[in-house]
Every structure is written in structure tokens, then in C-alpha cells.
Write a protein that holds these residues in place. Structure first.
Motif, PDB file in Angstrom:
ATOM      1  N   GLU A   1       3.129 -38.488 -20.537  1.00  0.00           N
ATOM      2  CA  GLU A   1       2.756 -38.257 -21.928  1.00  0.00           C
ATOM      3  C   GLU A   1       1.875 -37.028 -22.117  1.00  0.00           C
ATOM      4  N   ARG A   2       0.855 -36.869 -21.271  1.00  0.00           N
ATOM      5  CA  ARG A   2      -0.064 -35.760 -21.472  1.00  0.00           C
ATOM      6  C   ARG A   2       0.563 -34.405 -21.150  1.00  0.00           C
ATOM      7  N   GLU A   3       1.742 -34.417 -20.509  1.00  0.00           N
ATOM      8  CA  GLU A   3       2.415 -33.171 -20.167  1.00  0.00           C
ATOM      9  C   GLU A   3       3.511 -32.798 -21.150  1.00  0.00           C
ATOM     10  N   THR A   4       3.675 -33.587 -22.224  1.00  0.00           N
ATOM     11  CA  THR A   4       4.715 -33.326 -23.213  1.00  0.00           C
ATOM     12  C   THR A   4       4.539 -31.927 -23.795  1.00  0.00           C
ATOM     13  N   GLY A   5       5.613 -31.161 -23.782  1.00  0.00           N
ATOM     14  CA  GLY A   5       5.564 -29.805 -24.325  1.00  0.00           C
ATOM     15  C   GLY A   5       5.048 -28.760 -23.356  1.00  0.00           C
ATOM     16  N   ALA A   6       4.642 -29.171 -22.168  1.00  0.00           N
ATOM     17  CA  ALA A   6       4.113 -28.212 -21.188  1.00  0.00           C
ATOM     18  C   ALA A   6       5.239 -27.358 -20.627  1.00  0.00           C
ATOM     19  N   ALA A   7       4.887 -26.153 -20.232  1.00  0.00           N
ATOM     20  CA  ALA A   7       5.872 -25.250 -19.644  1.00  0.00           C
ATOM     21  C   ALA A   7       6.359 -25.799 -18.304  1.00  0.00           C
ATOM     22  N   GLN A   8       7.654 -25.627 -18.044  1.00  0.00           N
ATOM     23  CA  GLN A   8       8.221 -26.087 -16.784  1.00  0.00           C
ATOM     24  C   GLN A   8       7.823 -25.129 -15.674  1.00  0.00           C
ATOM     25  N   CYS A   9       7.266 -25.655 -14.602  1.00  0.00           N
ATOM     26  CA  CYS A   9       6.808 -24.773 -13.525  1.00  0.00           C
ATOM     27  C   CYS A   9       7.520 -25.023 -12.213  1.00  0.00           C
ATOM     28  N   LEU A  10       8.411 -26.010 -12.162  1.00  0.00           N
ATOM     29  CA  LEU A  10       9.143 -26.309 -10.925  1.00  0.00           C
ATOM     30  C   LEU A  10      10.627 -26.012 -11.085  1.00  0.00           C
ATOM     31  N   GLN A  11      11.219 -25.510 -10.044  1.00  0.00           N
ATOM     32  CA  GLN A  11      12.653 -25.268 -10.030  1.00  0.00           C
ATOM     33  C   GLN A  11      13.204 -25.655  -8.670  1.00  0.00           C
ATOM     34  N   ILE A  12      14.136 -26.604  -8.678  1.00  0.00           N
ATOM     35  CA  ILE A  12      14.777 -27.010  -7.427  1.00  0.00           C
ATOM     36  C   ILE A  12      15.891 -26.021  -7.124  1.00  0.00           C
ATOM     37  N   GLN A  13      15.719 -25.235  -6.083  1.00  0.00           N
ATOM     38  CA  GLN A  13      16.686 -24.195  -5.740  1.00  0.00           C
ATOM     39  C   GLN A  13      17.813 -24.720  -4.859  1.00  0.00           C
ATOM     40  N   SER A  14      17.527 -25.756  -4.081  1.00  0.00           N
ATOM     41  CA  SER A  14      18.543 -26.415  -3.263  1.00  0.00           C
ATOM     42  C   SER A  14      17.982 -27.773  -2.880  1.00  0.00           C
ATOM     43  N   ASN A  15      18.719 -28.536  -2.082  1.00  0.00           N
ATOM     44  CA  ASN A  15      18.190 -29.848  -1.691  1.00  0.00           C
ATOM     45  C   ASN A  15      17.103 -29.734  -0.630  1.00  0.00           C
ATOM     46  N   GLN A  16      16.729 -28.487  -0.270  1.00  0.00           N
ATOM     47  CA  GLN A  16      15.654 -28.300   0.703  1.00  0.00           C
ATOM     48  C   GLN A  16      14.630 -27.241   0.301  1.00  0.00           C
ATOM     49  N   VAL A  17      14.807 -26.627  -0.860  1.00  0.00           N
ATOM     50  CA  VAL A  17      13.874 -25.582  -1.296  1.00  0.00           C
ATOM     51  C   VAL A  17      13.492 -25.800  -2.757  1.00  0.00           C
ATOM     52  N   ILE A  18      12.175 -25.752  -3.014  1.00  0.00           N
ATOM     53  CA  ILE A  18      11.676 -25.877  -4.379  1.00  0.00           C
ATOM     54  C   ILE A  18      10.754 -24.696  -4.674  1.00  0.00           C
ATOM     55  N   ALA A  19      10.842 -24.182  -5.905  1.00  0.00           N
ATOM     56  CA  ALA A  19      10.024 -23.031  -6.301  1.00  0.00           C
ATOM     57  C   ALA A  19       9.019 -23.464  -7.343  1.00  0.00           C
ATOM     58  N   ILE A  20       7.795 -22.974  -7.229  1.00  0.00           N
ATOM     59  CA  ILE A  20       6.727 -23.278  -8.167  1.00  0.00           C
ATOM     60  C   ILE A  20       6.237 -21.984  -8.794  1.00  0.00           C
ATOM     61  N   SER A  21       6.248 -21.943 -10.133  1.00  0.00           N
ATOM     62  CA  SER A  21       5.695 -20.803 -10.849  1.00  0.00           C
ATOM     63  C   SER A  21       4.198 -20.994 -10.956  1.00  0.00           C
ATOM     64  N   LYS A  22       3.451 -20.027 -10.499  1.00  0.00           N
ATOM     65  CA  LYS A  22       1.999 -20.146 -10.461  1.00  0.00           C
ATOM     66  C   LYS A  22       1.406 -19.905 -11.839  1.00  0.00           C
ATOM     67  N   PRO A  23       0.767 -20.939 -12.460  1.00  0.00           N
ATOM     68  CA  PRO A  23       0.119 -20.724 -13.750  1.00  0.00           C
ATOM     69  C   PRO A  23      -1.129 -19.875 -13.565  1.00  0.00           C
TER      70      PRO A  23
ATOM     71  N   PHE B   1      11.411 -27.986   2.392  1.00  0.00           N
ATOM     72  CA  PHE B   1      11.135 -29.358   2.811  1.00  0.00           C
ATOM     73  C   PHE B   1      12.391 -29.932   3.442  1.00  0.00           C
ATOM     74  N   ASP B   2      12.264 -31.085   4.044  1.00  0.00           N
ATOM     75  CA  ASP B   2      13.426 -31.698   4.685  1.00  0.00           C
ATOM     76  C   ASP B   2      14.446 -32.196   3.671  1.00  0.00           C
ATOM     77  N   ARG B   3      13.985 -32.620   2.525  1.00  0.00           N
ATOM     78  CA  ARG B   3      14.891 -33.026   1.445  1.00  0.00           C
ATOM     79  C   ARG B   3      14.117 -33.057   0.139  1.00  0.00           C
ATOM     80  N   ILE B   4      14.801 -32.729  -0.957  1.00  0.00           N
ATOM     81  CA  ILE B   4      14.177 -32.723  -2.288  1.00  0.00           C
ATOM     82  C   ILE B   4      15.026 -33.564  -3.231  1.00  0.00           C
ATOM     83  N   PHE B   5      14.366 -34.451  -3.982  1.00  0.00           N
ATOM     84  CA  PHE B   5      15.035 -35.294  -4.969  1.00  0.00           C
ATOM     85  C   PHE B   5      14.520 -34.948  -6.353  1.00  0.00           C
TER      86      PHE B   5
END
Length: 344
Positions: free
Chosen positions: A63-85, A100-104
Motif C-alpha cells: 500500500e505505501r508503495e502505490t504510485g512509486a516508480a518501478q526500480c526493478l527489472q528482471i532481465q532473465s531468470n538469473q539476472v535482475i537490474a536495480i535502478s539506483k534512486p 542469482f541462481d534463480r529469480i521469480f
């Protein structure tokens, strides 16, 4: 026979976005019919590092994150990207990728997570291995939901584990096998250990870590309850959860202030002759760690809550050093004794 294999489950959050929840089941030894690994093996994995897998689970916005900018992007089932605020315009748009070994993603149901990451570890316990599933990360990231869950399809790791164990026992094809299942539940709060299932006169008594004659570590005075079905494990889970120390902070309305360790021990006796029997003992630790916190974000400046945060962060730091020592190449001193969490 009791062979130790360790697994890690952790979680963390990224600001202005969604939660990361890491899960790391152990890799299991060969020769027992159990899967050699949970995911694809990597040629570079050697030694203790093969016993750890880290999986990220992205939770939906709360709830408190409603409307917040998206900062995560799953690039593959083993790589995730984080945009630095950041407020620094020169750093705008910079992203950092982490393997990582696996991303869900946030649509992954509890059942799929359990089947892929936890079930092989649970089945190994029935073969005499030891293992741990550890939820680790920042407060408010959904660690307790992943470990305990809710009703129905939202059931978490502990309920599904209990169902798996007793379904296996019920369907055991070896008629000469007998099983004994025991469970315990403790918390570590401000570096003191208490039994969450001791509701009698000695409730909240501080327990101590001891070593047996073989050098093994145990908690002296911790009660172990014989359980004969999944419903009895769930009843112990409910009882212990009500005894666990929680509090409200700016980061989480119901924040766990202690590390909780729910342990299931499965003893299996198989007749190997007229007067002989083979006994295997497997031990599974299901751990819901208190979440790490940045003091400035919690609205706490003094008192009991501040002491809690200091102890939580200190023990999590010790935990991280142990994991690093275990998974780094070469021989390293493993600082198990730096905290009660790592000692256990």
C-alpha cells in the motif's frame, strides 16, 4: 547417517520499488536418488559454494508503495537490474545488474516456489541429510509470508514442508521402515534464546548453547515435541508465532524483532536383519530472520526499539560473514562464534 548440507533463503527490498526475496536451498549429495542440484550446475561452483543457492523473489508493491516508480527489472531468470534512486542528476538512469541462481517475479505462487526451491531439500531430510532454508533481508520484504504464509494456496514453506514429510511417510514403500518426527521452535531476541513452545512456568527462560561430546551444538533445555501429522506441526507453528516478539516501525506495521528457528527432525529406522536396524536422522531448520533496518528510516531514536535494531543488524552482519567465508574459494576461518544465530 547424517550428512550436512546447508541452504540459504534471503530477502531484501529496493527503495521505491518491490521486494527481493532470496531463496537458497542446498545442493544434495549423489548416490541417494536425490537430485544432484536444484538448478543447472555451474563449472565454477566448487566445495562449500555448491551447498548454497540464492533465489530472488519479487513481491508486489504494498500500500505505501502505490504510485512509486518501478526500480526493478528482471532481465532473465538469473539476472535482475536495480535502478539506483538518487538526487544526484549525474547518476540519473544508472542501473546495476546482479546475478542469482534463480529469480521469480511477483506472479510466482507459493506452490511453484516451494516445488522448485524447497521440496528437494525436504526430501533429502528423509534420506538422512541436514539442511536449512533461511529467509534473510530487509524488514517488510515478505520473509514471514514466504516461510509461514496464509491459508489455502497462500500456504508457506513450513505448512507445505509438513505436508510433504507426512505424505512421504504415509506412502513409504519400505514396510520395514519406522519414522519418528520431532519439532522445536525458538527465537533469538537481543542475543538471548527462548523457547517459543514453552508456555508453562518456565516460559521466556533464557536458554544456553552447549556442545556435546562430539563437538555438536545444541540448545540446552529446548523442548522437542513428537508430532504425528501435519496438523500438529501447524498447531505448534501457530502457538510459537503468537509468542514471538514483534513491534510496529515506520518500515513495517508488524515487524519481527527476533530471529525464529523452526526445526523438524525426522528419524527413520529400517530393519536390515533379524536383529539389526539402520537408523538415519535428518534435521531441517526453517529460519525466519528478523529484517535488517536503516535506523534513520524507522523513526526510532532511542529505547528498546533502538537496542533491538542494533542487535538485529549485528547478528545479520555476523551471518553474512559466515556465508562469505563458506562460499569463498580457499580455506577461510568461519566465524561461527560471533553470534548466537551463526553458532546455532
Amino acid at each position: 547417517m547424517s550428512v550436512t548440507r546447508t541452504s540459504l533463503l534471503a530477502s531484501t527490498t529496493a527503495k521505491k520499488g518491490r521486494q527481493l526475496c532470496f531463496e537458497a536451498p542446498s545442493l544434495l549429495g549423489g548416490g541417494s536418488g536425490i537430485a544432484e542440484s536444484l538448478f543447472e550446475s555451474h563449472p565454477g561452483d566448487k566445495g562449500a559454494a555448491k551447498n548454497f543457492k540464492v533465489v530472488v523473489r519479487v513481491r508486489p508493491n504494498i500500500e505505501r508503495e502505490t504510485g512509486a516508480a518501478q526500480c526493478l527489472q528482471i532481465q532473465s531468470n538469473q539476472v535482475i537490474a536495480i535502478s539506483k534512486p538518487t538526487s544526484d542528476e549525474s547518476d540519473e538512469g544508472k542501473t546495476h545488474s546482479f546475478p542469482f541462481d534463480r529469480i521469480f517475479d511477483d506472479a510466482t505462487p507459493q506452490a511453484a516456489l516451494y516445488d522448485l526451491c524447497v521440496k528437494p531439500v525436504v526430501l533429502s531430510i528423509l534420506e538422512g541429510y541436514n539442511g536449512s532454508i533461511i529467509a534473510y533481508g530487509q524488514t517488510g520484504t515478505g520473509k514471514t509470508f514466504t516461510i509461514e504464509g496464509d491459508e489455502g494456496e497462500a500456504r508457506g514453506i513450513i505448512p507445505r514442508t509438513s505436508e510433504e514429510i507426512f505424505a512421504y511417510i504415509e506412502n513409504a514403500t519400505l514396510t520395514q521402515s519406522k519414522f519418528l518426527v520431532r519439532a522445536s521452535f525458538l527465537q533469538i531476541y537481543n542475543e538471548t534464546i527462548t523457547d517459543l513452545l514453552d508456555v508453562g512456568k518456565g516460559a521466556k527462560k533464557h536458554l544456553h548453547i552447549r556442545e556435546d561430546v562430539s563437538g555438536g551444538v545444541y540448545v540446552d533445555g529446548l523442548t522437542e515435541h513428537i508430532v504425528k501429522g501435519s496438523s500438529e506441526i501447524l498447531e505448534l507453528l501457530r502457538l510459537g508465532s503468537t509468542m514471538r516478539t514483534t513491534a510496529s516501525t515506520n518500515m513495517n506495521r508488524e515487524s519481527s524483532r527476533s530471529h525464529a528457528v523452526f526445526t523438524v527432525i525426522v528419524e527413520r529406522s529400517e530393519k536390515s536383519g533379524e536383529d539389526a536396524a539402520t537408523v538415519t536422522i535428518g534435521k531441517l531448520n526453517l529460519v525466519d530472520l528478523a529484517g535488517s533496518e536503516r535506523i534513520r528510516n524507522t523513526g526510532v531514536s532511542a529505547g528498546v526499539r533502538l537496542d533491538e535494531m542494533k542487535n538485529i543488524n549485528k547478528s545479520l552482519s555476523a551471518f553474512g560473514k559466515v556465508i562469505l567465508a563458506l562460499t569463498s574459494p580457499g580455506n577461510h576461518h568461519v566465524p561461527y562464534r560471533d553470534s548466537k544465530l551463526t553458532r546455532i
